[in-house]
Design an enzyme around this catalytic site. Sequence first.
Site, mmCIF file in Angstrom:
data_model
loop_
_atom_site.group_PDB
_atom_site.id
_atom_site.type_symbol
_atom_site.label_atom_id
_atom_site.label_comp_id
_atom_site.label_asym_id
_atom_site.label_seq_id
_atom_site.Cartn_x
_atom_site.Cartn_y
_atom_site.Cartn_z
ATOM 1 N N GLY A 46 0.823 -1.202 0.000
ATOM 2 C CA GLY A 46 0.000 0.000 0.000
ATOM 3 C C GLY A 46 0.854 1.247 0.000
ATOM 4 O O GLY A 46 2.034 1.206 0.373
ATOM 5 N N GLN A 51 2.887 10.080 1.272
ATOM 6 C CA GLN A 51 4.197 9.410 1.222
ATOM 7 C C GLN A 51 4.977 9.758 -0.041
ATOM 8 O O GLN A 51 6.174 9.468 -0.124
ATOM 9 C CB GLN A 51 4.022 7.889 1.289
ATOM 10 C CG GLN A 51 3.531 7.406 2.642
ATOM 11 C CD GLN A 51 3.403 5.909 2.647
ATOM 12 O OE1 GLN A 51 2.399 5.360 2.188
ATOM 13 N NE2 GLN A 51 4.417 5.211 3.136
ATOM 14 N N CYS A 90 6.014 -0.203 6.779
ATOM 15 C CA CYS A 90 5.556 0.956 6.025
ATOM 16 C C CYS A 90 6.699 1.367 5.104
ATOM 17 O O CYS A 90 7.857 1.373 5.541
ATOM 18 C CB CYS A 90 5.235 2.090 7.003
ATOM 19 S SG CYS A 90 4.756 3.625 6.213
ATOM 20 N N LEU A 91 6.382 1.725 3.861
ATOM 21 C CA LEU A 91 7.454 2.094 2.927
ATOM 22 C C LEU A 91 8.217 3.335 3.384
ATOM 23 O O LEU A 91 9.339 3.557 2.962
ATOM 24 C CB LEU A 91 6.892 2.297 1.512
ATOM 25 C CG LEU A 91 6.421 1.021 0.800
ATOM 26 C CD1 LEU A 91 5.848 1.360 -0.569
ATOM 27 C CD2 LEU A 91 7.546 -0.001 0.663
ATOM 28 N N HIS A 132 -4.273 1.082 7.589
ATOM 29 C CA HIS A 132 -2.933 1.691 7.598
ATOM 30 C C HIS A 132 -2.857 2.881 6.639
ATOM 31 O O HIS A 132 -2.402 3.965 7.003
ATOM 32 C CB HIS A 132 -1.901 0.617 7.211
ATOM 33 C CG HIS A 132 -0.482 1.121 7.107
ATOM 34 N ND1 HIS A 132 0.513 0.708 7.956
ATOM 35 C CD2 HIS A 132 0.100 2.003 6.239
ATOM 36 C CE1 HIS A 132 1.653 1.326 7.629
ATOM 37 N NE2 HIS A 132 1.428 2.107 6.588
ATOM 38 N N GLU A 133 -3.331 2.681 5.416
ATOM 39 C CA GLU A 133 -3.204 3.750 4.405
ATOM 40 C C GLU A 133 -4.119 4.930 4.725
ATOM 41 O O GLU A 133 -3.736 6.086 4.530
ATOM 42 C CB GLU A 133 -3.480 3.206 2.998
ATOM 43 C CG GLU A 133 -2.557 2.092 2.534
ATOM 44 C CD GLU A 133 -1.069 2.336 2.759
ATOM 45 O OE1 GLU A 133 -0.629 3.507 2.747
ATOM 46 O OE2 GLU A 133 -0.337 1.358 2.984
ATOM 47 N N HIS A 136 -2.626 7.248 7.190
ATOM 48 C CA HIS A 136 -1.636 8.184 6.621
ATOM 49 C C HIS A 136 -2.281 9.522 6.235
ATOM 50 O O HIS A 136 -1.635 10.564 6.284
ATOM 51 C CB HIS A 136 -1.011 7.594 5.350
ATOM 52 C CG HIS A 136 0.217 6.760 5.584
ATOM 53 N ND1 HIS A 136 1.377 7.271 6.104
ATOM 54 C CD2 HIS A 136 0.462 5.444 5.330
ATOM 55 C CE1 HIS A 136 2.293 6.302 6.164
ATOM 56 N NE2 HIS A 136 1.766 5.184 5.708
HETATM 57 NI NI NI Z 1 2.648 3.312 5.478
#
Ligand code: NI
Length: 161
Positions: A46, A51, A90-91, A132-133, A136
């Site tokens: 995701g 991000q 998380c990226l 999660h997304e 953000h």
């Molecule tokens: Ni993330």
Amino acid sequence: MAIRNIIESGDEILRKKSRPVEVVDDKIRQLLDDMVETMHQYNGVGLAAPQVGILKRIIVIDLYDDHGPIKLVNPEIIKQKGEQEVEEGCLSFPNQFAKMIRPAEVVVKALNEEGKAIKVTGKGLLAQALAHEIDHLDGILFVDKMIPGTLEVVKEEENKK
Ligand code: NI
């Protein structure tokens, strides 16, 4: 399509609240495609627009199953059910993982890439990824929700030469 730079932890932009998208136009579709490409490049499940430095309420998810990438504009959790204990990363936090509690099931309303109102029901990993997304978009990061003491930092393989 283009790969965008991923913003990493410590950058204040990850803590800001994103704004709703007013019109789903070609520019938004371009962003969605770039986000999918960027997520794939880094093997993520995701990615949220903040991000990649854009404070708009846009997320993409890919569980690498038959469904293919999910692209959502202005996603909002309208129902959630149950709990699951999960491990996640998380990226924006490369090589870091932690345990936390996520809803077992969520229903999300959003706009699709054509600007049509849709609902997505996610269980298990999809529920986790959606939660999660969407976090953000409000500047909430997975480390805010982790069970204390569960953060693990995995060292990159040294034999990658
Ligand atoms: Ni993330």
